[in-house]
Enzyme design. Sequence first.
Site, PDB file in Angstrom:
ATOM      1  N   ASP A  29       0.666  -1.208   0.315  1.00 32.51           N
ATOM      2  CA  ASP A  29      -0.274   0.245  -0.359  1.00 32.51           C
ATOM      3  C   ASP A  29       0.737   1.251   0.186  1.00 32.51           C
ATOM      4  O   ASP A  29       1.901   1.031   0.439  1.00 32.51           O
ATOM      5  CB  ASP A  29      -0.932  -0.572   1.174  1.00 32.51           C
ATOM      6  CG  ASP A  29      -2.097   1.276   1.196  1.00 32.51           C
ATOM      7  OD1 ASP A  29      -3.134   0.594   1.046  1.00 32.51           O
ATOM      8  OD2 ASP A  29      -2.197   2.319   1.262  1.00 32.51           O
ATOM      9  N   ILE A  30       0.225   2.219  -0.504  1.00 33.23           N
ATOM     10  CA  ILE A  30       1.562   3.899  -1.090  1.00 33.23           C
ATOM     11  C   ILE A  30       1.182   4.445   0.601  1.00 33.23           C
ATOM     12  O   ILE A  30       1.696   5.496   0.615  1.00 33.23           O
ATOM     13  CB  ILE A  30       0.568   4.476  -2.041  1.00 33.23           C
ATOM     14  CG1 ILE A  30       1.493   5.236  -2.538  1.00 33.23           C
ATOM     15  CG2 ILE A  30      -0.314   5.171  -1.807  1.00 33.23           C
ATOM     16  CD1 ILE A  30       1.681   5.718  -3.903  1.00 33.23           C
ATOM     17  N   ASN A  83     -12.884  -2.981   2.481  1.00 37.43           N
ATOM     18  CA  ASN A  83     -13.971  -1.875   2.571  1.00 37.43           C
ATOM     19  C   ASN A  83     -14.955  -1.707   1.714  1.00 37.43           C
ATOM     20  O   ASN A  83     -14.663  -2.181   0.856  1.00 37.43           O
ATOM     21  CB  ASN A  83     -12.911  -0.482   3.060  1.00 37.43           C
ATOM     22  CG  ASN A  83     -12.121  -0.573   3.865  1.00 37.43           C
ATOM     23  OD1 ASN A  83     -12.577  -0.752   5.607  1.00 37.43           O
ATOM     24  ND2 ASN A  83     -11.054   0.416   3.632  1.00 37.43           N
ATOM     25  N   GLY A  89     -15.068   3.991   3.483  1.00 39.88           N
ATOM     26  CA  GLY A  89     -14.087   4.765   3.008  1.00 39.88           C
ATOM     27  C   GLY A  89     -13.305   3.920   1.823  1.00 39.88           C
ATOM     28  O   GLY A  89     -12.381   4.398   1.380  1.00 39.88           O
ATOM     29  N   SER A  91     -11.835   3.913  -1.320  1.00 47.24           N
ATOM     30  CA  SER A  91     -12.066   4.713  -2.304  1.00 47.24           C
ATOM     31  C   SER A  91     -11.271   4.471  -3.445  1.00 47.24           C
ATOM     32  O   SER A  91     -11.611   4.924  -4.686  1.00 47.24           O
ATOM     33  CB  SER A  91     -10.903   5.133  -1.374  1.00 47.24           C
ATOM     34  OG  SER A  91      -8.884   4.780  -1.143  1.00 47.24           O
ATOM     35  N   HIS A  96     -11.070  -5.482  -3.420  1.00 54.23           N
ATOM     36  CA  HIS A  96      -9.523  -5.456  -3.039  1.00 54.23           C
ATOM     37  C   HIS A  96      -9.848  -5.889  -1.188  1.00 54.23           C
ATOM     38  O   HIS A  96     -10.174  -5.408  -0.270  1.00 54.23           O
ATOM     39  CB  HIS A  96      -8.796  -4.398  -2.719  1.00 54.23           C
ATOM     40  CG  HIS A  96      -9.009  -3.344  -2.391  1.00 54.23           C
ATOM     41  ND1 HIS A  96     -10.093  -2.271  -2.928  1.00 54.23           N
ATOM     42  CD2 HIS A  96      -8.678  -2.483  -1.397  1.00 54.23           C
ATOM     43  CE1 HIS A  96      -9.977  -1.137  -2.674  1.00 54.23           C
ATOM     44  NE2 HIS A  96      -9.460  -1.216  -1.592  1.00 54.23           N
TER      45      HIS A  96
HETATM   46  P1  AMP Z   1      -9.744   1.478   0.083  1.00 57.32           P
HETATM   47  O1  AMP Z   1      -9.573   2.985   0.727  1.00 57.32           O
HETATM   48  O2  AMP Z   1     -10.153   0.093   1.437  1.00 57.32           O
HETATM   49  O3  AMP Z   1     -10.345   1.448  -1.028  1.00 57.32           O
HETATM   50  O4  AMP Z   1      -7.845   1.482   0.022  1.00 57.32           O
HETATM   51  C1  AMP Z   1      -7.537   1.641  -1.595  1.00 57.32           C
HETATM   52  C2  AMP Z   1      -5.798   1.785  -0.864  1.00 57.32           C
HETATM   53  O5  AMP Z   1      -4.822   1.702  -2.234  1.00 57.32           O
HETATM   54  C3  AMP Z   1      -5.459   2.670  -0.089  1.00 57.32           C
HETATM   55  O6  AMP Z   1      -5.107   1.871   1.299  1.00 57.32           O
HETATM   56  C4  AMP Z   1      -4.379   3.582  -0.618  1.00 57.32           C
HETATM   57  O7  AMP Z   1      -3.567   4.272   0.591  1.00 57.32           O
HETATM   58  C5  AMP Z   1      -4.134   2.700  -1.805  1.00 57.32           C
HETATM   59  N1  AMP Z   1      -3.126   3.232  -2.752  1.00 57.32           N
HETATM   60  C6  AMP Z   1      -4.214   4.088  -3.338  1.00 57.32           C
HETATM   61  N2  AMP Z   1      -3.313   4.537  -4.505  1.00 57.32           N
HETATM   62  C7  AMP Z   1      -2.008   3.520  -4.304  1.00 57.32           C
HETATM   63  C8  AMP Z   1      -0.972   3.325  -5.206  1.00 57.32           C
HETATM   64  N3  AMP Z   1      -0.508   3.804  -5.973  1.00 57.32           N
HETATM   65  N4  AMP Z   1      -0.215   2.256  -4.627  1.00 57.32           N
HETATM   66  C9  AMP Z   1      -0.409   1.318  -3.884  1.00 57.32           C
HETATM   67  N5  AMP Z   1      -1.268   1.503  -2.809  1.00 57.32           N
HETATM   68  C10 AMP Z   1      -2.582   2.711  -3.119  1.00 57.32           C
END
Ligand code: AMP
Length: 110
Positions: A29-30, A83, A89, A91, A96
């Site tokens: 995760d970023i 989520n 939340g 996003s 995933h």
């Molecule tokens: P959610 O909020 O459950 O939809 O999780 C989305 C996740 O994706 C968040 O924890 C972000 O930090 C992660 N994320 C967003 N962009 C990237 C990226 N380019 N590489 C890795 N993780 C990412």
Amino acid sequence: MATLFTKIIAREIPAEIVYENEHVVAFKDIAPQAPVHIVIVPRQEISGLASLPETGDHLAILNAAKTIAEQFGLTSGYRLVINQGEDAGQSVPHLHAHLLGGRTLSWPPG
Ligand code: AMP
């Protein structure tokens, strides 16, 4: 619709991929919320739990999580989180699971 995660799976956007097989791709995760924070994504584009088909690549998420947890040596425990929707939340509209570990995780989550 190609999501951010579809682009990571296609290697169009860089990510630190730590595991993949024919069904899922997993990457760091970023914005990690724990020392180990891995996002596990089914290759099949499913927008979330609310639109889950009966069968498909998502069925491989649990076994991938177990394998990745072993890979990262999470012997004292870890958590798998999905989520769904606005209240949780979510996003990225591509199903995933978050694999979190490497520290004590409080309960209930916020
Ligand atoms: P959610 O909020 O459950 O939809 O999780 C989305 C996740 O994706 C968040 O924890 C972000 O930090 C992660 N994320 C967003 N962009 C990237 C990226 N380019 N590489 C890795 N993780 C990412």
